[in-house]
Enzyme design. Structure first.
Site, mmCIF file in Angstrom:
data_model
loop_
_atom_site.group_PDB
_atom_site.id
_atom_site.type_symbol
_atom_site.label_atom_id
_atom_site.label_comp_id
_atom_site.label_asym_id
_atom_site.label_seq_id
_atom_site.Cartn_x
_atom_site.Cartn_y
_atom_site.Cartn_z
ATOM 1 C CG ASP A 12 -1.798 -1.217 1.290
ATOM 2 O OD1 ASP A 12 -2.237 -1.697 0.236
ATOM 3 O OD2 ASP A 12 -1.994 -1.719 2.405
ATOM 4 C CE LYS A 15 2.969 -2.989 -4.460
ATOM 5 N NZ LYS A 15 2.695 -2.695 -3.074
ATOM 6 N N GLY A 39 -4.278 -4.583 -3.790
ATOM 7 C CA GLY A 39 -5.226 -3.529 -4.136
ATOM 8 C C GLY A 39 -4.424 -2.346 -4.628
ATOM 9 C CG HIS A 40 -1.666 -2.677 -7.128
ATOM 10 N ND1 HIS A 40 -0.964 -3.523 -7.938
ATOM 11 C CD2 HIS A 40 -1.246 -2.960 -5.873
ATOM 12 C CE1 HIS A 40 -0.156 -4.286 -7.206
ATOM 13 N NE2 HIS A 40 -0.326 -3.955 -5.948
ATOM 14 C CB THR A 124 -6.977 -9.901 1.682
ATOM 15 O OG1 THR A 124 -6.415 -10.986 0.939
ATOM 16 C CG2 THR A 124 -5.881 -8.896 2.001
ATOM 17 C CD GLN A 193 0.507 -9.093 -1.847
ATOM 18 O OE1 GLN A 193 1.264 -9.774 -2.511
ATOM 19 N NE2 GLN A 193 -0.718 -8.855 -2.233
ATOM 20 N NE ARG A 271 -8.103 -6.054 6.261
ATOM 21 C CZ ARG A 271 -7.180 -7.001 6.325
ATOM 22 N NH1 ARG A 271 -7.078 -7.750 7.398
ATOM 23 N NH2 ARG A 271 -6.350 -7.198 5.332
ATOM 24 N NE ARG A 273 -4.134 0.677 3.246
ATOM 25 C CZ ARG A 273 -4.239 1.412 2.142
ATOM 26 N NH1 ARG A 273 -3.953 2.697 2.159
ATOM 27 N NH2 ARG A 273 -4.640 0.866 1.011
HETATM 28 P P1 IMP Z 1 -3.150 -12.664 2.525
HETATM 29 O O1 IMP Z 1 -2.138 -12.271 1.510
HETATM 30 O O2 IMP Z 1 -4.553 -12.293 2.131
HETATM 31 O O3 IMP Z 1 -3.010 -14.070 2.966
HETATM 32 O O4 IMP Z 1 -2.856 -11.785 3.843
HETATM 33 C C1 IMP Z 1 -1.686 -11.961 4.623
HETATM 34 C C2 IMP Z 1 -1.235 -10.641 5.232
HETATM 35 O O5 IMP Z 1 -0.771 -9.788 4.189
HETATM 36 C C3 IMP Z 1 -2.347 -9.865 5.938
HETATM 37 O O6 IMP Z 1 -1.783 -9.136 7.007
HETATM 38 C C4 IMP Z 1 -2.825 -8.895 4.863
HETATM 39 O O7 IMP Z 1 -3.428 -7.743 5.422
HETATM 40 C C5 IMP Z 1 -1.521 -8.575 4.172
HETATM 41 N N1 IMP Z 1 -1.709 -8.192 2.761
HETATM 42 C C6 IMP Z 1 -1.989 -9.015 1.726
HETATM 43 N N2 IMP Z 1 -2.061 -8.315 0.576
HETATM 44 C C7 IMP Z 1 -1.815 -7.038 0.898
HETATM 45 C C8 IMP Z 1 -1.698 -5.845 0.124
HETATM 46 O O8 IMP Z 1 -1.838 -5.823 -1.100
HETATM 47 N N3 IMP Z 1 -1.411 -4.705 0.810
HETATM 48 C C9 IMP Z 1 -1.204 -4.698 2.157
HETATM 49 N N4 IMP Z 1 -1.274 -5.793 2.910
HETATM 50 C C10 IMP Z 1 -1.577 -6.958 2.285
HETATM 51 MG MG MG Z 2 -2.740 -1.821 -1.749
#
Ligand code: IMP
Ligand code: MG
Length: 377
Positions: A12, A15, A39-40, A124, A193, A271, A273
């Protein structure tokens, strides 16, 4: 010339906006890890778009092609919806989108399992962890399996989605089929990420399940490309969604104020942040782990006119591994804030970033418009 743009911290960082701005100078924009957990956020002609699976391409430039690489886990229903939405605004864009047949498929079962088992790390719920788990456990399907007619009866609904995408114009390929074209192209690899969420180098177990570092480019089959630069994107402050250590986290009113100022709500999940000040030891650690060669620092506008700006310059003890972040004791400094994007006002802050990380800041950003992305060096 090929470059990578990675999230340098917990994702976040902006990018998407940076990739979007730079994409016009490239032939391809390639995603190589993660899935619809990303989420871009992109602003195009003043309108906000969020891409979850599609690379952050500026669709106004028709020469740019998108590739969803083999390291990704792909929810075809979500992809179909995203392609349809893009087609609404940019008819014909579907035919610039390519999906690697070696990418892994996310199914309904993965999403249900995510919601049932991964709440403790703040997933997520896009099915990412369970899909990668099945991939590593060698039970599940890759995109290419859908094209071997009838072989896997179980994935027929997904087969229907693949056919729908083909009819829209989306291509399904293998990197080797495209190798000559890729070799003759300029490619921008867009990370998802951030380094501290990387499965190998992040703060385990509070991580995502994929390669968020440049290594993901090689494991997506692009071992033949050379990268001229690996940009790491960080904010002038820090944010995180989900659980896990966050050494410079703000609490109560200080957190609420910064969250509101920066509109820090998740692009994928909505959510709130978690927020805090810039964490230079964490950024230095991430630069080393992620192979970052150049930095881009975003959201300077959010801290404008605050009077003073807090920075974490070091921890009592340097971190050497992810576990060290659980017991980090930050040491802070307050600097005089800036009131314009005039270079002099920001100098001290950027000097501190460069001195402590050992990496040059090449660009800064001051807002969501393309002209707010400013070359620093
Ligand atoms: P998952 O990738 O959905 O399994 O989430 C694992 C962890 O990575 C959690 O803390 C999410 O909030 C975080 N996370 C996953 N994708 C993103 C992203 O694109 N931006 C920020 N945090 C992320
Ligand atoms: Mg994002």
């Amino acid at each position: 010339m090929n470059i990578a743009i990675l999230g340098a911290v917990w994702g976040d960082e902006g990018k998407g906006a940076i990739t979007h701005h730079m994409s016009k100078d490239y032939d391809w924009v390639v995603r190589f890890g993660g899935g619809a957990n990303a989420g871009h956020t992109i602003y195009r002609d003043g309108v906000k778009y969020v891409h979850n699976l599609l690379p952050s391409v500026d669709f106004r430039h028709k020469h740019i092609k998108s590739y969803l690489g083999a390291g990704m886990v792909i929810d075809l229903e979500k992809l179909r919806d995203e392609v349809l939405e893009a087609e609404k605004h940019y008819p014909g864009v579907a035919s610039t989108i390519y999906v690697d047949k070696d990418a892994f498929l996310v199914t309904k079962k993965h999403k249900e399992e995510d919601a049932a088992t991964n709440a403790h790390i703040g997933s997520t719920n896009r099915g990412i962890g369970p899909a990668y788990k099945d991939k590593v456990g060698r039970c599940g399907y890759r995109v290419g399996d859908l094209f071997y007619g009838g072989l896997f009866e179980g994935c027929m609904p997904l087969g229907t989605l693949a056919v729908e995408l083909v009819k829209l114009g989306v291509h399904f390929k293998y990197v080797m089929e495209m190798e000559e074209e890729f070799k003759a192209s300029n490619i921008l690899f867009e990370g998802a990420q951030g380094v501290l969420l990387d499965i190998n180098h992040g703060i385990y177990p509070y991580v995502s399940s994929s390669d968020c570092c440049a290594s993901g480019i090689v494991s997506s089959g692009f071992g033949f490309v050379k990268l001229a630069k690996v940009y790491g994107v960080a904010k002038a402050y820090t944010t995180k969604v989900g659980a896990g250590p966050f050494p410079t986290e703000y609490h109560d009113k200080e957190a609420e104020d910064l969250r509101e100022l920066g509109n820090e709500y998740g692009a994928t999940t909505g959510r709130p942040r978690r927020v805090g000040c810039i964490d230079l030891p964490a950024l230095k650690y991430a630069c080393k782990k992620g192979g970052i060669t150049d930095l881009i620092i975003t959201k300077f506008d959010i801290l404008n006119n605050l009077g003073k700006v807090k920075m974490c310059l070091s921890y009592k003890e340097d971190p050497f591994c992810g576990s060290d972040f659980f017991k980090a004791e930050p040491i802070y400094s307050n600097m005089k804030g800036w009131t314009t994007k005039n270079k002099d006002e920001l100098h001290y802050f950027i000097n501190a970033v460069e001195k402590i990380t050992g990496i040059d800041v090449q660009y800064i950003s001051w807002g969501t418009d393309p002209e707010d992305i400013i070359k620093w060096h």
